[in-house]
Design a protein around this motif. Structure first.
Motif, PDB file in Angstrom:
ATOM      1  N   GLN A   6      65.070  13.825  50.601  1.00 13.45           N
ATOM      2  CA  GLN A   6      63.735  13.738  49.873  1.00 13.45           C
ATOM      3  C   GLN A   6      62.490  13.759  50.564  1.00 13.45           C
ATOM      4  OE1 GLN A   6      63.584  14.368  46.110  1.00 13.45           O
ATOM      5  NE2 GLN A   6      61.439  14.577  46.586  1.00 13.45           N
ATOM      6  N   ALA A   7      61.723  14.781  50.762  1.00  8.91           N
ATOM      7  CA  ALA A   7      60.358  14.570  51.769  1.00  8.91           C
ATOM      8  C   ALA A   7      59.697  13.327  51.071  1.00  8.91           C
ATOM      9  CB  ALA A   7      59.588  15.826  51.617  1.00  8.91           C
ATOM     10  N   ARG A   8      59.052  12.535  52.075  1.00 10.84           N
ATOM     11  CA  ARG A   8      58.476  11.445  51.509  1.00 10.84           C
ATOM     12  C   ARG A   8      56.987  11.440  51.989  1.00 10.84           C
ATOM     13  NH1 ARG A   8      60.278   5.729  54.344  1.00 10.84           N
ATOM     14  NH2 ARG A   8      59.373   7.016  56.230  1.00 10.84           N
ATOM     15  N   LEU A   9      56.013  11.450  51.285  1.00  4.93           N
ATOM     16  CA  LEU A   9      54.591  11.234  51.676  1.00  4.93           C
ATOM     17  C   LEU A   9      54.252  10.016  52.486  1.00  4.93           C
ATOM     18  CD1 LEU A   9      52.545  12.324  48.441  1.00  4.93           C
ATOM     19  CD2 LEU A   9      52.765  13.653  50.535  1.00  4.93           C
ATOM     20  N   PRO A  28      62.207  18.685  44.140  1.00  2.68           N
ATOM     21  CA  PRO A  28      63.642  18.680  44.666  1.00  2.68           C
ATOM     22  C   PRO A  28      63.842  18.373  46.051  1.00  2.68           C
ATOM     23  CG  PRO A  28      62.816  20.557  43.270  1.00  2.68           C
ATOM     24  CD  PRO A  28      61.939  19.955  43.496  1.00  2.68           C
ATOM     25  N   ALA A  29      65.214  17.733  46.176  1.00  3.64           N
ATOM     26  CA  ALA A  29      65.336  17.557  47.660  1.00  3.64           C
ATOM     27  C   ALA A  29      65.505  18.605  48.621  1.00  3.64           C
ATOM     28  CB  ALA A  29      66.560  16.600  47.838  1.00  3.64           C
ATOM     29  N   LEU A  30      65.057  18.542  49.757  1.00  2.89           N
ATOM     30  CA  LEU A  30      65.421  19.854  50.734  1.00  2.89           C
ATOM     31  C   LEU A  30      66.652  19.508  51.644  1.00  2.89           C
ATOM     32  CD1 LEU A  30      61.805  19.638  52.561  1.00  2.89           C
ATOM     33  CD2 LEU A  30      62.604  20.918  50.465  1.00  2.89           C
ATOM     34  N   HIS A  53      60.593  12.266  57.056  1.00  2.00           N
ATOM     35  CA  HIS A  53      62.065  12.175  56.643  1.00  2.00           C
ATOM     36  C   HIS A  53      62.255  10.654  56.242  1.00  2.00           C
ATOM     37  CE1 HIS A  53      66.456  12.120  56.539  1.00  2.00           C
ATOM     38  NE2 HIS A  53      66.428  13.428  56.752  1.00  2.00           N
ATOM     39  N   PRO A  54      62.925  10.375  55.093  1.00  2.00           N
ATOM     40  CA  PRO A  54      62.921   8.991  54.469  1.00  2.00           C
ATOM     41  C   PRO A  54      63.835   7.970  55.389  1.00  2.00           C
ATOM     42  CG  PRO A  54      64.275  10.354  53.024  1.00  2.00           C
ATOM     43  CD  PRO A  54      63.456  11.422  54.071  1.00  2.00           C
ATOM     44  N   THR A  74      63.597  24.975  53.533  1.00  2.00           N
ATOM     45  CA  THR A  74      64.032  25.047  52.088  1.00  2.00           C
ATOM     46  C   THR A  74      62.806  24.675  51.142  1.00  2.00           C
ATOM     47  OG1 THR A  74      65.179  22.830  52.439  1.00  2.00           O
ATOM     48  CG2 THR A  74      66.695  24.867  52.567  1.00  2.00           C
ATOM     49  N   LEU A  75      61.769  24.681  51.401  1.00  2.00           N
ATOM     50  CA  LEU A  75      60.646  24.623  50.492  1.00  2.00           C
ATOM     51  C   LEU A  75      60.745  25.221  49.402  1.00  2.00           C
ATOM     52  CD1 LEU A  75      57.373  23.997  52.745  1.00  2.00           C
ATOM     53  CD2 LEU A  75      59.225  22.189  51.957  1.00  2.00           C
TER      54      LEU A  75
END
Length: 757
Positions: free
Chosen positions: A464-467, A494-496, A515-516, A540-541
């Motif tokens: 899951q992309a993290r800001l 959605p997760a990548l 990346h978390p 996969t965006l």
């Protein structure tokens, strides 16, 4: 007739006469006169019986006097008294006092205004004599005509008018004297009419215009007569203008023409001049590489023997806009990610998209002629060299450059970004970054992160992309205007499925999402030279579109991400956190300019109390004119009024910050210019003098000569105006009646004594 007026008790006036039989027709007057004449003849004939000549004469005189008095009673004479005055005709003298009259043909010579002053001093007796016969009215003329005294003209009027409205001023003067008898107009001028008046417009004004002009033989000037241009240009699109360089008074010469943007030389070329030729055309070609308002200055040298230097420069503004955002999408192979990105870009009406899917290499075996194949080799020359400057954003998406002969063109992309304000994006995949062999290439030089060497650089695990903290404030990752809602959206995306492993982040680059677990950058951006680049370490965006729609959330956040990214990459001014604008950006000397700086945070909320550090510079000066600190108001604005007592191109540089962060830098330019309208074409316009005189029936003369004293005769017809008129009848007075009765009685008495019946 004064005695007669006093005798009848009337007030004597300046003029008088006796009017006979007023109101009688002519034939009746003739009949009365004929009857009186016949009566006189009969009277003489009736006296033929008298032997004494003395008696005959006395009696005849009495009879004639009686007949005359009776005729006067019949004809009813009247004494007419009149008071009248002779009206004076008018001459209007208009003297041009606009700024061009202050020009000196050569150093040490008299200015045009001084020539005019000497003209009035030398011809004072002529105008004094003219004033004795006529009403001579003097006017100064620039924007409009204003009355002056002749002694002011002899003392010299300063040439301070900012405009010269010759034709309009003459017509205004003629109209103001409409009730008077205007016999002539003297126009003393150099013929420079800045309001576009043509001598033809003076036709039919009702009076001849006599034009007096200075004759100059030493006039020399090199000036920029005109710059034919469009005020708008499109970014990365050729823009052309044409300048007309006017050369007068010089022979064969090479004149350098220079175009500058600020203090940076854009173009310089020399034009050879020829004796007898006045105008020369110089083409100006530009390819703007960023949007905004820009000022350019075209100049020619200032020669020491020139008559005037104020027309050797011409500054103009160019507004550079986008017609379309041109995006080149280069894809290594068709994938869902390339499909959804292509679709997102095509949905934006402001984007002009070219998508290239590379399906064969130049080394592929051709079993049929190339012209008969639907698959052609990558047109690398056209897009990565010839037309690169016309593209706003280049996207390499899962593209390995090696097999397609692209390696020689990678330096072009680097220069395109660093020097030409270009934008570059690399999107991940198994043919991107390290897997595409971009390690130690010119592309690595411009990416936000280093590119590792090939080998084990792909992570296939979902995440899951993290800001990042920076991503929470950046406009690219602002998918919702509210900060809390925006972060909630990112948590629900959605997760990548896997990512590329990128190297360390370069100084000045910003990681927006990571990346978390590993903390590796997933979305990173940087400003590289004059341009901007972005790295997306995932292919996969498209899940943010496809899976979000499947979950009933729609695809607007996916579209917003790429729309924000494109706008940030092309440096859209509306995305700047610090915006600055000068109003007006072109101002006359002594006018008022307001420069407004607006500061917003990453949610575009105005920042109150932000610290503004500003520096005001002038294009031709190395030291700042003014610098200092200020703070924004409650609307996030700071308004600055720069001094405008000096001409030139000024730039205000501002940096906005507060205790937490720096919002950025911005700058704007504005032009302070003198009103040089009078000097656009400053040569004496002798054609205007001859045409204005010709269409009105006047003459034209050289101010230095005196031929006009003999040739110029102003018509002065006599005009009388009757002020008062009174009539007094003479036939019905007691004296007239008494005289008639007395004469008739005396004649009758004498005739009886002489024995006449």
């Amino acid at each position: 007739m004064t005695w007669l007026a006093k005798w009848i008790g009337a007030d004597p006036l300046s003029d008088s006469s006796i009017v006979v039989a007023p109101g009688y027709p002519g034939w009746l007057k003739a009949a009365v006169i004929a009857a009186c004449a016949a009566a006189v003849v009969l009277a003489w004939l009736s006296m033929d019986r008298l032997s004494s000549i003395r008696r005959r004469i006395v009696l005849f005189i009495l009879r004639v006097l009686a007949i005359l008095l009776i005729g006067c009673v019949v004809l009813q004479p009247e004494l007419e008294l009149r008071r009248s005055v002779r009206l004076r005709n008018t001459v209007a003298v208009l003297v041009d006092t606009s700024a061009s009259m202050g020009i000196r043909p050569q150093r040490g010579e008299a200015s045009r205004a001084e020539v005019v002053q000497r003209f009035f001093q030398r011809n004072a007796d002529y105008f004094s004599a003219l004033e004795k016969r006529m009403d001579v009215k003097y006017f100064s003329l620039s924007e409009k005509a204003s009355p002056v005294e002749r002694r002011a003209l002899e003392a010299g009027l300063p040439p301070e008018g900012r405009r010269s409205n010759l034709v309009g001023g003459v017509r205004q003067t003629v109209e103001s004297l409409r009730g008077e008898r205007l016999r002539a107009v003297f126009l003393i001028t150099d013929g420079v009419d800045t309001e576009g008046g043509r001598a033809e417009y003076l036709r039919g004004i009702g009076a001849p215009v006599h034009v007096f002009f200075p004759r100059e033989t030493g006039f020399r000037d090199v000036d920029i007569a005109e710059v034919r241009r469009d005020e708008f240009a499109f970014i990365r699109t050729p823009w052309r203008a044409a300048a007309v360089i006017r050369v007068r008074g010089y022979g064969a010469k090479e004149i350098p023409v220079t175009l500058k943007q600020g203090d940076r030389i854009i173009m310089s070329r020399a034009i050879p001049t020829n004796p007898g030729q006045e105008n020369y055309l110089v083409n100006i070609d530009l390819i703007p590489n960023r949007t905004g308002r820009f000022f350019y200055t075209l100049s020619v040298p200032r020669y020491a023997d020139e008559t005037i230097h104020r027309n050797n420069e011409f500054s103009f503004r160019l507004n550079v806009v986008r017609d379309k955002i041109r995006v080149l999408q280069v894809c290594g192979m068709p994938t869902w990610d390339t499909h959804f990105l292509r679709r997102a870009l095509k949905l934006d009406p402001n984007v002009d998209l070219v998508s290239l899917f590379i399906l064969r290499t130049p080394a592929d075996l051709n079993i049929v002629p190339t012209r008969e194949m639907s698959l052609i080799p990558f047109p690398v020359n056209a897009f990565l060299r010839d037309d690169l400057l016309s593209i706003d954003v280049v996207i390499f998406q899962n593209f390995a450059y090696g097999p397609y002969g692209v390696a020689p063109y990678l330096p072009y992309i680097r220069e395109y970004v660093k020097k030409e304000r270009g934008a570059f994006v690399m999107v991940g995949g198994d043919l991107s970054f390290a897997e595409g062999h971009y390690f130690a290439t010119p592309i690595e030089d411009i990416l936000p992160t280093d590119v590792p060497a090939p080998g084990n650089t792909v992570d296939l695990a979902a995440f899951q992309a993290r800001l990042t903290p920076e991503g929470k404030r950046h406009p690219i990752t602002t998918l919702e205007p509210d900060d809390q809602r925006n972060q909630a959206v990112w948590r629900k995306l959605p997760a990548l499925d896997g990512c590329n492993k990128l190297g360390p982040v370069k100084p000045g680059a910003v990681v927006l999402a990571d990346h978390p677990k590993t903390g590796r950058p997933i979305i990173a951006v940087t400003e590289m030279g004059n341009g901007r680049t972005m790295a997306v370490a995932a292919d996969t965006l498209w899940y943010w579109n496809f899976l979000s729609v499947a979950a009933g959330q729609g695809n607007r956040h996916y579209l917003a991400f790429w729309k924000n990214a494109i706008r940030w990459l092309i440096q859209d001014p509306s995305f700047d956190l610090v915006r600055i604008e000068a109003e007006p950006d072109i101002c006359l000397l002594g006018g008022k300019v307001a420069v407004k700086t607006t500061v917003v945070d990453h949610t575009y909320k105005p920042v109150s109390g932000a610290r503004i550090e500003y520096v005001l510079t002038r294009a031709d000066e190395t030291k700042p004119i003014q610098k200092g600190d200020a703070t924004t108001n409650d609307r996030g604005e700071w308004i600055f009024h720069p001094p405008s007592e000096k001409v030139g191109l000024f730039t205000l540089h501002v940096t906005a910050s507060n205790e937490d962060r720096k919002f950025g830098r911005a700058e704007t330019s504005f032009l302070i210019k003198a009103d040089d309208t009078e000097y656009i074409d400053p040569a004496v316009n002798t054609e205007f003098a001859s045409e204005a005189a010709g269409v009105t029936g006047g003459r034209h003369y050289n101010l230095a000569g005196d031929r006009f004293r003999k040739d110029l005769v102003v018509d002065d017809p006599k005009v009388i105006r009757l002020l008062d008129r009174r009539s007094y009848p003479l036939w019905n007075t007691w004296a007239m009646l008494t005289a008639v009765l007395l004469l008739l009685s005396m004649e009758w008495t004498l005739r009886r004594r002489m024995g006449l019946s």
